[in-house]
Design a protein around this motif. Sequence first.
Motif, PDB file in Angstrom:
ATOM      1  N   TYR A   9       0.831  -1.197   0.000  1.00 49.93           N
ATOM      2  CA  TYR A   9       0.000   0.000   0.000  1.00 49.93           C
ATOM      3  C   TYR A   9       0.873   1.257   0.000  1.00 49.93           C
ATOM      4  CZ  TYR A   9      -3.476   3.472   1.164  1.00 49.93           C
ATOM      5  OH  TYR A   9      -4.279   4.576   1.130  1.00 49.93           O
ATOM      6  N   VAL A  10       1.930   1.229   0.816  1.00 51.66           N
ATOM      7  CA  VAL A  10       2.827   2.381   0.890  1.00 51.66           C
ATOM      8  C   VAL A  10       3.518   2.610  -0.454  1.00 51.66           C
ATOM      9  CG1 VAL A  10       4.938   3.250   1.977  1.00 51.66           C
ATOM     10  CG2 VAL A  10       3.162   2.192   3.371  1.00 51.66           C
ATOM     11  N   ALA A  11       3.875   1.517  -1.125  1.00 51.09           N
ATOM     12  CA  ALA A  11       4.597   1.616  -2.400  1.00 51.09           C
ATOM     13  C   ALA A  11       3.671   1.403  -3.593  1.00 51.09           C
ATOM     14  CB  ALA A  11       5.720   0.585  -2.414  1.00 51.09           C
ATOM     15  N   TRP A  12       2.390   1.667  -3.441  1.00 50.86           N
ATOM     16  CA  TRP A  12       1.413   1.393  -4.496  1.00 50.86           C
ATOM     17  C   TRP A  12       1.766   2.024  -5.847  1.00 50.86           C
ATOM     18  CZ3 TRP A  12      -1.714  -2.345  -5.231  1.00 50.86           C
ATOM     19  CH2 TRP A  12      -2.735  -2.251  -6.182  1.00 50.86           C
ATOM     20  N   PRO A  13       2.192   3.283  -5.897  1.00 48.86           N
ATOM     21  CA  PRO A  13       2.548   3.843  -7.213  1.00 48.86           C
ATOM     22  C   PRO A  13       3.686   3.066  -7.894  1.00 48.86           C
ATOM     23  CG  PRO A  13       2.289   5.608  -5.614  1.00 48.86           C
ATOM     24  CD  PRO A  13       2.240   4.317  -4.850  1.00 48.86           C
ATOM     25  N   SER A  14       4.687   2.668  -7.123  1.00 51.99           N
ATOM     26  CA  SER A  14       5.796   1.880  -7.693  1.00 51.99           C
ATOM     27  C   SER A  14       5.306   0.520  -8.157  1.00 51.99           C
ATOM     28  CB  SER A  14       6.902   1.682  -6.657  1.00 51.99           C
ATOM     29  OG  SER A  14       7.437   2.913  -6.276  1.00 51.99           O
ATOM     30  N   PHE A  15       4.435  -0.081  -7.375  1.00 53.76           N
ATOM     31  CA  PHE A  15       3.901  -1.391  -7.739  1.00 53.76           C
ATOM     32  C   PHE A  15       3.114  -1.306  -9.043  1.00 53.76           C
ATOM     33  CE2 PHE A  15       0.348  -4.416  -7.643  1.00 53.76           C
ATOM     34  CZ  PHE A  15       1.063  -5.603  -7.661  1.00 53.76           C
ATOM     35  N   ARG A  16       2.303  -0.275  -9.186  1.00 54.85           N
ATOM     36  CA  ARG A  16       1.493  -0.114 -10.400  1.00 54.85           C
ATOM     37  C   ARG A  16       2.366   0.073 -11.646  1.00 54.85           C
ATOM     38  NH1 ARG A  16      -3.354  -1.622 -10.737  1.00 54.85           N
ATOM     39  NH2 ARG A  16      -3.959   0.084 -12.047  1.00 54.85           N
ATOM     40  N   LYS A  17       3.555   0.658 -11.465  1.00 59.45           N
ATOM     41  CA  LYS A  17       4.452   0.890 -12.593  1.00 59.45           C
ATOM     42  C   LYS A  17       5.388  -0.280 -12.858  1.00 59.45           C
ATOM     43  CE  LYS A  17       4.555   5.851 -11.735  1.00 59.45           C
ATOM     44  NZ  LYS A  17       5.348   6.958 -11.212  1.00 59.45           N
TER      45      LYS A  17
END
Length: 178
Positions: free
Chosen positions: A47-55
């Motif tokens: 959840y904290v790294a959600w933007p990185s995960f999505r990319k």
Amino acid sequence: MKTERDEQFHSFVLGHRAQLVRTATLLTAGDGHLAEDLVQSTLTKLYVAWPSFRKAGNPEGYLRRTLVNALTDERRRWWRRHERTVAELPDRPFVAAGTLGASGADDQSDRLRAALRELPPKMRAALVFRYFYDLDVADTADALGCTEGTVKSQTARALERLRGVLGETEIPLTGVTR
């Protein structure tokens, strides 16, 4: 008020949590409570790294790596080193060695989990990803953050240890050859 990020994450959790729990249970050699803790830690980090995960180019690999890192972090905790574990809980009925439980398959699964529990976490993770999830050596190396040679050697050593404990014909890993 939920944001779009919250909605995306919620959908992701609904679709992937069961698989994460299954993987974590295998990685912890059947310890359901620790598996739930690992999944919670993994989802929190995700959840904290959600933007990185999505990319991420390989989101499944990202997820596996985060889960393995959570297991490694858990094993490094200072209180974990001081905790004494026992094979059997005191309130369980005693079952003599060599006797079968309700079914032979349950006994075999219990023996496999016990044998897996004796392996170091990275060695166990290599087996789980290679044989239970049928990942190739490169994907397993990516999930564990190591080289392909390390995956091969860890897998070979783990299988040899399991053969020593369970016997040559009792390792119920599909696709495993000598």
